[in-house]
Scaffold this motif. Structure first.
Motif, PDB file in Angstrom:
ATOM      1  N   TYR A  82     -34.158 -10.072  67.949  1.00 30.80           N
ATOM      2  CA  TYR A  82     -32.883  -9.707  67.340  1.00 30.80           C
ATOM      3  C   TYR A  82     -32.440  -8.375  67.922  1.00 30.80           C
ATOM      4  O   TYR A  82     -33.248  -7.451  68.060  1.00 30.80           O
ATOM      5  N   ILE A  83     -31.156  -8.281  68.258  1.00 35.28           N
ATOM      6  CA  ILE A  83     -30.598  -7.053  68.833  1.00 35.28           C
ATOM      7  C   ILE A  83     -29.504  -6.550  67.899  1.00 35.28           C
ATOM      8  O   ILE A  83     -28.393  -7.086  67.896  1.00 35.28           O
ATOM      9  N   PRO A  84     -29.779  -5.550  67.063  1.00 33.65           N
ATOM     10  CA  PRO A  84     -28.759  -5.043  66.135  1.00 33.65           C
ATOM     11  C   PRO A  84     -27.704  -4.224  66.868  1.00 33.65           C
ATOM     12  O   PRO A  84     -28.032  -3.369  67.692  1.00 33.65           O
ATOM     13  N   LEU A  85     -26.447  -4.501  66.561  1.00 29.76           N
ATOM     14  CA  LEU A  85     -25.338  -3.792  67.194  1.00 29.76           C
ATOM     15  C   LEU A  85     -24.570  -2.921  66.215  1.00 29.76           C
ATOM     16  O   LEU A  85     -23.673  -2.189  66.617  1.00 29.76           O
ATOM     17  N   VAL A  86     -24.906  -3.015  64.928  1.00 32.62           N
ATOM     18  CA  VAL A  86     -24.199  -2.283  63.872  1.00 32.62           C
ATOM     19  C   VAL A  86     -25.172  -1.351  63.168  1.00 32.62           C
ATOM     20  O   VAL A  86     -26.291  -1.754  62.823  1.00 32.62           O
ATOM     21  N   GLY A  87     -24.764  -0.106  62.976  1.00 35.38           N
ATOM     22  CA  GLY A  87     -25.619   0.858  62.303  1.00 35.38           C
ATOM     23  C   GLY A  87     -25.761   0.577  60.819  1.00 35.38           C
ATOM     24  O   GLY A  87     -24.889  -0.036  60.197  1.00 35.38           O
ATOM     25  N   GLY A  88     -26.887   1.017  60.236  1.00 36.27           N
ATOM     26  CA  GLY A  88     -27.105   0.865  58.803  1.00 36.27           C
ATOM     27  C   GLY A  88     -28.514   0.419  58.484  1.00 36.27           C
ATOM     28  O   GLY A  88     -29.391   0.385  59.353  1.00 36.27           O
ATOM     29  N   ASN A  89     -28.729   0.068  57.219  1.00 36.92           N
ATOM     30  CA  ASN A  89     -30.043  -0.371  56.753  1.00 36.92           C
ATOM     31  C   ASN A  89     -30.102  -1.895  56.697  1.00 36.92           C
ATOM     32  O   ASN A  89     -29.194  -2.550  56.184  1.00 36.92           O
ATOM     33  N   TYR A  90     -31.197  -2.461  57.190  1.00 39.37           N
ATOM     34  CA  TYR A  90     -31.399  -3.907  57.232  1.00 39.37           C
ATOM     35  C   TYR A  90     -32.657  -4.244  56.428  1.00 39.37           C
ATOM     36  O   TYR A  90     -33.747  -3.764  56.736  1.00 39.37           O
ATOM     37  N   ASP A  91     -32.502  -5.082  55.404  1.00 38.49           N
ATOM     38  CA  ASP A  91     -33.644  -5.580  54.639  1.00 38.49           C
ATOM     39  C   ASP A  91     -33.895  -7.031  55.019  1.00 38.49           C
ATOM     40  O   ASP A  91     -32.947  -7.811  55.192  1.00 38.49           O
ATOM     41  N   TYR A  92     -35.161  -7.411  55.127  1.00 40.20           N
ATOM     42  CA  TYR A  92     -35.472  -8.796  55.446  1.00 40.20           C
ATOM     43  C   TYR A  92     -36.778  -9.200  54.765  1.00 40.20           C
ATOM     44  O   TYR A  92     -37.490  -8.362  54.201  1.00 40.20           O
ATOM     45  N   GLN A  93     -37.085 -10.487  54.827  1.00 40.47           N
ATOM     46  CA  GLN A  93     -38.227 -11.012  54.090  1.00 40.47           C
ATOM     47  C   GLN A  93     -38.771 -12.267  54.771  1.00 40.47           C
ATOM     48  O   GLN A  93     -38.160 -12.807  55.686  1.00 40.47           O
ATOM     49  N   CYS A  94     -39.907 -12.719  54.274  1.00 40.40           N
ATOM     50  CA  CYS A  94     -40.422 -14.045  54.582  1.00 40.40           C
ATOM     51  C   CYS A  94     -40.041 -14.972  53.428  1.00 40.40           C
ATOM     52  O   CYS A  94     -40.322 -14.664  52.269  1.00 40.40           O
ATOM     53  N   ASN A  95     -39.399 -16.082  53.748  1.00 40.38           N
ATOM     54  CA  ASN A  95     -38.950 -16.988  52.692  1.00 40.38           C
ATOM     55  C   ASN A  95     -40.100 -17.690  51.973  1.00 40.38           C
ATOM     56  O   ASN A  95     -39.920 -18.201  50.870  1.00 40.38           O
ATOM     57  N   PHE A  96     -41.280 -17.713  52.587  1.00 41.80           N
ATOM     58  CA  PHE A  96     -42.407 -18.418  51.993  1.00 41.80           C
ATOM     59  C   PHE A  96     -43.317 -17.517  51.163  1.00 41.80           C
ATOM     60  O   PHE A  96     -44.120 -18.007  50.366  1.00 41.80           O
ATOM     61  N   HIS A  97     -43.209 -16.213  51.383  1.00 42.34           N
ATOM     62  CA  HIS A  97     -44.114 -15.286  50.709  1.00 42.34           C
ATOM     63  C   HIS A  97     -43.301 -14.110  50.170  1.00 42.34           C
ATOM     64  O   HIS A  97     -42.886 -13.231  50.926  1.00 42.34           O
ATOM     65  N   SER A  98     -43.080 -14.100  48.865  1.00 36.47           N
ATOM     66  CA  SER A  98     -42.191 -13.113  48.254  1.00 36.47           C
ATOM     67  C   SER A  98     -42.678 -11.683  48.444  1.00 36.47           C
ATOM     68  O   SER A  98     -41.878 -10.739  48.412  1.00 36.47           O
ATOM     69  N   GLN A  99     -43.982 -11.504  48.639  1.00 33.97           N
ATOM     70  CA  GLN A  99     -44.505 -10.152  48.828  1.00 33.97           C
ATOM     71  C   GLN A  99     -44.214  -9.578  50.215  1.00 33.97           C
ATOM     72  O   GLN A  99     -44.395  -8.393  50.457  1.00 33.97           O
ATOM     73  N   MET A 100     -43.762 -10.423  51.128  1.00 28.68           N
ATOM     74  CA  MET A 100     -43.481  -9.955  52.490  1.00 28.68           C
ATOM     75  C   MET A 100     -42.032  -9.478  52.578  1.00 28.68           C
ATOM     76  O   MET A 100     -41.107 -10.228  52.883  1.00 28.68           O
ATOM     77  N   GLN A 101     -41.844  -8.214  52.243  1.00 25.08           N
ATOM     78  CA  GLN A 101     -40.541  -7.561  52.297  1.00 25.08           C
ATOM     79  C   GLN A 101     -40.636  -6.399  53.285  1.00 25.08           C
ATOM     80  O   GLN A 101     -41.633  -5.693  53.316  1.00 25.08           O
ATOM     81  N   ALA A 102     -39.599  -6.202  54.083  1.00 21.51           N
ATOM     82  CA  ALA A 102     -39.610  -5.102  55.049  1.00 21.51           C
ATOM     83  C   ALA A 102     -38.178  -4.689  55.345  1.00 21.51           C
ATOM     84  O   ALA A 102     -37.215  -5.336  54.903  1.00 21.51           O
ATOM     85  N   SER A 103     -38.030  -3.618  56.091  1.00 21.64           N
ATOM     86  CA  SER A 103     -36.688  -3.127  56.411  1.00 21.64           C
ATOM     87  C   SER A 103     -36.729  -2.284  57.673  1.00 21.64           C
ATOM     88  O   SER A 103     -37.799  -1.841  58.116  1.00 21.64           O
ATOM     89  N   PHE A 104     -35.556  -2.090  58.251  1.00 15.79           N
ATOM     90  CA  PHE A 104     -35.421  -1.143  59.360  1.00 15.79           C
ATOM     91  C   PHE A 104     -34.035  -0.520  59.304  1.00 15.79           C
ATOM     92  O   PHE A 104     -33.111  -1.056  58.680  1.00 15.79           O
TER      93      PHE A 104
END
Length: 202
Positions: A82-104
């Motif tokens: 993935y190549i982000p072109l817009v500034g800001g905060n990005y949150d993402y997850q694993c759809n199969f495991h609710s504990q897998m949350q991360a951000s950049f």
């Protein structure tokens, strides 16, 4: 399949090395993204790499104007880019495991007009409207070039040129109406070098 991912990793690394961009590798395993938080510049490359388990990387809260994503990460699909072109905060997850949350966090923004150069060649691209890609490239010496576009999982979606070119400036106009919206990689190979350019189809 592994050959495709290896090729695209080489393309991304060679292109980003020449444009001072960064490749951030996130390992995906049971049950975490590592690193879970980081900061990159707009235009950098984020690469999720499968280590174990069956997961996804899926955006759930991203800046306005950024492209969402939802990709499997498993032994059949071991890499997602993935190549982000817009500034800001990005949150993402694993759809199969609710504990897998991360951000950049992405710093800055990227426009649609750039010129990249490498040794004896340069590549310039601009977009006219949402679907007209204008390409100019300059060769300091004659040689054969391969100019093509790839999607972010390594599939060639368009061959633009595969021909011997004389030294000097050349131009091409490409209609991208048949492509889905998203980010693609325009790659020009020439002699021992290559240039990779990010293109957004809107």
């Amino acid at each position: 399949m592994k050959k495709i991912y290896t090729m695209m990793l080489a393309l991304i690394l060679s292109g980003t090395a020449r444009t001072n961009a960064t490749v951030m590798i996130v390992s995906v395993s049971d049950f975490q993204f590592t690193p879970a938080n980081f900061t990159v510049n707009a235009g950098d490359t984020i690469m999720w790499v499968w280590m174990s388990g069956f997961h996804t990387t899926t955006s759930n809260n991203i800046p306005p104007g950024a492209l969402s994503w939802d990709a499997p990460i498993n032994n059949s699909s071991p890499v997602y880019v993935y190549i982000p072109l817009v500034g800001g905060n990005y949150d993402y997850q694993c759809n199969f495991h609710s504990q897998m949350q991360a951000s950049f966090t992405v710093v800055g923004t990227v426009g649609i007009e750039h010129q990249y150069s490498s040794g004896n060649a340069s590549l310039n691209t601009t977009m006219t409207g949402a679907s007209q890609l204008n390409i100019t490239y300059n060769m300091s010496s004659a040689g054969t070039i391969d100019l093509a576009m790839y999607d972010l999982i390594g599939n060639k979606v368009l061959t633009i040129s595969h021909d011997a070119e004389s030294a000097g400036s050349h131009a091409a106009r490409v209609n991208l109406e048949g492509l889905q919206k998203g980010i693609y990689l325009l790659n020009m190979q020439f002699g021992e070098g290559n240039i990779t350019r990010k293109v957004m189809v809107q």
